[in-house]
Design a protein around this motif. Structure first.
Motif, PDB file in Angstrom:
ATOM      1  N   VAL A 188      39.861 -17.651 -10.674  1.00 36.00           N
ATOM      2  CA  VAL A 188      40.679 -18.392 -11.600  1.00 36.00           C
ATOM      3  C   VAL A 188      41.647 -17.507 -12.485  1.00 36.00           C
ATOM      4  O   VAL A 188      42.159 -17.773 -13.546  1.00 36.00           O
ATOM      5  N   LEU A 222      44.272 -20.788 -14.669  1.00 40.89           N
ATOM      6  CA  LEU A 222      43.291 -21.544 -15.787  1.00 40.89           C
ATOM      7  C   LEU A 222      43.875 -22.623 -16.596  1.00 40.89           C
ATOM      8  O   LEU A 222      43.310 -23.426 -17.140  1.00 40.89           O
ATOM      9  N   ARG A 235      42.764 -26.296 -17.375  1.00 37.49           N
ATOM     10  CA  ARG A 235      42.894 -26.792 -18.760  1.00 37.49           C
ATOM     11  C   ARG A 235      43.243 -28.380 -18.515  1.00 37.49           C
ATOM     12  O   ARG A 235      42.830 -29.231 -19.295  1.00 37.49           O
ATOM     13  N   LEU A 249      33.819 -25.372 -15.436  1.00 35.57           N
ATOM     14  CA  LEU A 249      34.702 -24.618 -16.293  1.00 35.57           C
ATOM     15  C   LEU A 249      34.796 -25.220 -17.604  1.00 35.57           C
ATOM     16  O   LEU A 249      35.527 -24.378 -18.444  1.00 35.57           O
ATOM     17  N   VAL A 276      36.580 -23.005 -20.673  1.00 34.66           N
ATOM     18  CA  VAL A 276      37.835 -23.004 -21.351  1.00 34.66           C
ATOM     19  C   VAL A 276      37.817 -23.212 -22.686  1.00 34.66           C
ATOM     20  O   VAL A 276      38.629 -22.791 -23.393  1.00 34.66           O
TER      21      VAL A 276
END
Length: 213
Positions: free
Chosen positions: A19, A25, A29, A86, A90
């Protein structure tokens, strides 16, 4: 699948290979907020070249981070359970980066998905648990978010709806969330425009959503 190979046997190295490419990323998100069609992803990342978006989606799919799924005769992209792991990464990265944001530049925009993740990052469930249930409608240009707080529970969705307080804002809302700007001052200076409902509920919003800058 990754374009980069750091030549190291390490979990952080492998994560960056999966990523760490530009835009990857940010796609994650936005998908943490909810499934998105290709066009919705492109609209939420206005500077991403179409060939890069297509490439990143393919790479993330091959890595098992996202998948294509049929929804009402259209194809959407959504995170897999592996991809959703994730989320705490994040949120933590967002809280860390928030400290160094500074004031927004004129060309910078705040997208609904970016604000949704910011609010999830800034949410203080232990504070909200002692406050009455409240619904906020946050408008960013023609689109917006419906933010429902009920005790320690937070639900943020795209769109509009019944709300105790509806307001319009832009990138400078970070000054309210950081505590740099008091709610009353945010209204006075136009950082936040109350559209309907009780303006004093912005104090509750600022108490519920706070990130130290």
């Amino acid at each position: 699948m990754a374009a980069r190979d750091y030549g190291q046997y390490c979990g952080i190295t492998r994560a960056l290979e999966l990523v760490g490419e530009r835009w990857a990323l940010l796609i994650v998100r936005d998908l943490l907020v909810g499934p998105r069609r290709y066009g919705e992803l492109a609209a939420g990342l206005p500077r991403i070249p179409s060939n890069i978006l297509a490439a990143r989606l393919k790479e993330l799919q091959e890595a098992g981070i996202l998948r294509r799924a049929p929804r009402s005769r259209v194809i959407v992209y959504e995170l897999t359970p592996y991809g959703r792991e994730l989320e705490p990464v994040v949120l933590a990265l967002g809280a860390w980066g928030f400290k160094a944001m500074g004031d927004p530049r004129e060309e910078q925009v705040l997208t609904p998905d970016a604000l949704a993740i910011t609010l999830r990052t800034a949410f203080r469930p232990q504070v909200a648990a002692d406050l009455p249930a409240t619904a906020y409608a946050a408008h960013l240009g023609p689109t917006g978010l419906l933010v429902r707080v009920d005790g320690p529970s937070l639900v943020v969705t795209r769109g509009d709806g019944p709300a105790d307080l509806a307001f319009a804002a832009g990138p400078s809302i970070h000054r309210l969330i950081s505590g740099e700007l008091a709610p009353g001052r945010a209204i006075e200076t136009g950082v936040v425009e109350v559209l309907r409902g009780r303006g004093d509920l912005l104090d509750r919003f600022a108490t519920t959503f706070h990130l130290a800058a």
